[in-house]
Design an enzyme around this catalytic site. Structure first.
Site, mmCIF file in Angstrom:
data_model
loop_
_atom_site.group_PDB
_atom_site.id
_atom_site.type_symbol
_atom_site.label_atom_id
_atom_site.label_comp_id
_atom_site.label_asym_id
_atom_site.label_seq_id
_atom_site.Cartn_x
_atom_site.Cartn_y
_atom_site.Cartn_z
ATOM 1 N N ASN A 145 0.982 1.102 -3.884
ATOM 2 C CA ASN A 145 1.937 2.210 -3.878
ATOM 3 C C ASN A 145 3.322 1.590 -4.063
ATOM 4 O OD1 ASN A 145 3.980 4.020 -2.979
ATOM 5 N ND2 ASN A 145 2.465 5.241 -1.910
ATOM 6 N N GLU A 184 2.355 6.672 -6.473
ATOM 7 C CA GLU A 184 3.727 7.130 -6.224
ATOM 8 C C GLU A 184 4.684 6.545 -7.270
ATOM 9 O OE1 GLU A 184 6.362 8.435 -2.327
ATOM 10 O OE2 GLU A 184 4.868 6.862 -2.086
ATOM 11 N N ASP A 237 -3.671 4.663 -2.021
ATOM 12 C CA ASP A 237 -2.973 4.969 -0.773
ATOM 13 C C ASP A 237 -3.642 6.211 -0.189
ATOM 14 O OD1 ASP A 237 -1.304 5.707 1.275
ATOM 15 O OD2 ASP A 237 0.478 5.975 0.035
ATOM 16 N N ASN A 286 -3.201 7.259 3.027
ATOM 17 C CA ASN A 286 -2.394 7.876 4.078
ATOM 18 C C ASN A 286 -3.226 8.219 5.310
ATOM 19 O OD1 ASN A 286 0.488 8.054 3.572
ATOM 20 N ND2 ASN A 286 -0.033 9.262 1.763
ATOM 21 N N ASP A 345 -3.795 1.628 2.953
ATOM 22 C CA ASP A 345 -4.143 1.388 1.554
ATOM 23 C C ASP A 345 -5.510 0.714 1.528
ATOM 24 O OD1 ASP A 345 -1.347 1.871 0.041
ATOM 25 O OD2 ASP A 345 -0.997 0.893 1.984
ATOM 26 N N ASP A 359 7.592 0.300 0.515
ATOM 27 C CA ASP A 359 7.171 0.208 1.914
ATOM 28 C C ASP A 359 5.696 -0.175 2.044
ATOM 29 O OD1 ASP A 359 6.705 2.691 0.760
ATOM 30 O OD2 ASP A 359 7.243 3.857 2.521
ATOM 31 N N HIS A 360 4.993 -0.303 0.920
ATOM 32 C CA HIS A 360 3.589 -0.713 0.888
ATOM 33 C C HIS A 360 3.454 -2.105 0.281
ATOM 34 C CE1 HIS A 360 1.717 3.380 1.518
ATOM 35 N NE2 HIS A 360 2.944 3.719 1.174
#
Length: 277
Positions: free
Chosen positions: A7, A34, A154, A156, A225, A254-255
């Site tokens: 991501n 994303e 991802d 989530n 992930d 952020d991943h």
């Protein structure tokens, strides 16, 4: 073959980091989530100039998934409707660009960006559960072709408490609620296994660190992930790792990327995988 999922939280913002990752790690296929860009504005030239093959399914400012491959992409399918054609629910959910799949050496790679859900009281949470249920139907339809499958992206969702840095506080909340976990387990069924957990059973392995509250500096992360493989691929898998150092980049996503290496014969070779024998 080496397959990666990441991501990137905006492909245009992170384009130089994606280039560096491709150069350093050299995956056969990189699956992005994303991307946050419409298809017409995807930065294709920078990859095509390096002989990569691309396919993407995006929208402006939100969501978006993409494939960056060293070899030509085969039988690319876009959205839930890529399997559930003429399904009104799938068509509705495809208004958000979250699914793309392709065949790589006879393996169906399915790249997904599962909705976050926002909070347990949000309409987005109900949407997330609906989306996961539709993904189950999507996978059921795909299974009719008997293709080996690599489902990644991802999600989530932290499937287990050990996938969260502070389960006592966070388990039961968004991304770790029982309805989310149950929906994910249901779509995995007995067909798909979490390949990372084949190689690593312990905690303190994170793929996402919130930008807020100094989560990266304190190593307070989540493992959301994932890479899931069908059983015929498990015994051919050599490793699954989180490329943590990417999260330490300047202005990072952020991943962090997650990679799986599978010793799977090329379709052009004369060798046959075990499930054909």
């Amino acid at each position: 073959m080496l397959i990666a999922t990441w991501n990137v939280n905006s492909i245009r913002t992170r384009i130089s980091q994606v280039e560096a990752f491709l150069s350093e790690v050299n995956p056969d296929l990189l699956c992005l989530q994303e991307t946050k860009v419409e298809d017409a504005s995807f930065p294709t030239k920078i990859f095509e100039d390096k002989d990569y093959h691309l396919s993407f399914f995006g929208q402006k400012a939100y969501n978006g998934v993409a494939l960056i491959s060293k070899s030509p992409l085969k039988d690319v399918r876009f959205g839930m409707s890529g399997e559930l054609s003429n399904n009104p629910e799938a068509q509705y959910l495809d208004e958000q660009k979250r699914v793309i799949s392709t065949l790589l050496n006879g393996v169906r790679i399915i790249n997904v960006y599962v909705p976050n859900g926002s909070s347990l009281t949000s309409d987005k949470y109900e949407y997330k559960l609906q989306w996961l249920n539709c993904l189950k139907n999507y996978l059921d339809c795909q299974s009719e072709r008997d293709e080996p499958i690599c489902l990644l992206g991802d999600f989530n969702i932290a499937l287990e408490d050990k996938d969260i840095h502070n389960p006592n506080r966070l388990s039961g909340g968004i991304m770790a609620s029982e309805p989310e976990r149950k929906a994910l387990r249901k779509l995995l069924g007995e067909r798909l296994e979490d390949i990372f957990r084949i190689f690593e059973q312990g905690t303190n392995h994170w793929s996402w660190w919130d930008y807020r509250s100094g989560a990266w500096d304190r190593d307070r992360g989540w493992r959301i992930d994932h890479i899931y493989l069908s059983k015929e691929l498990i015994n051919h898998s050599k490793s699954c790792v989180i490329h943590k150092k990417s999260r330490g980049n300047i202005k990072p996503s952020d991943h962090a990327p997650v990679l799986v290496e599978i010793d799977w014969p090329s379709q052009e070779s004369n060798e046959e995988p075990d499930f054909f024998l």
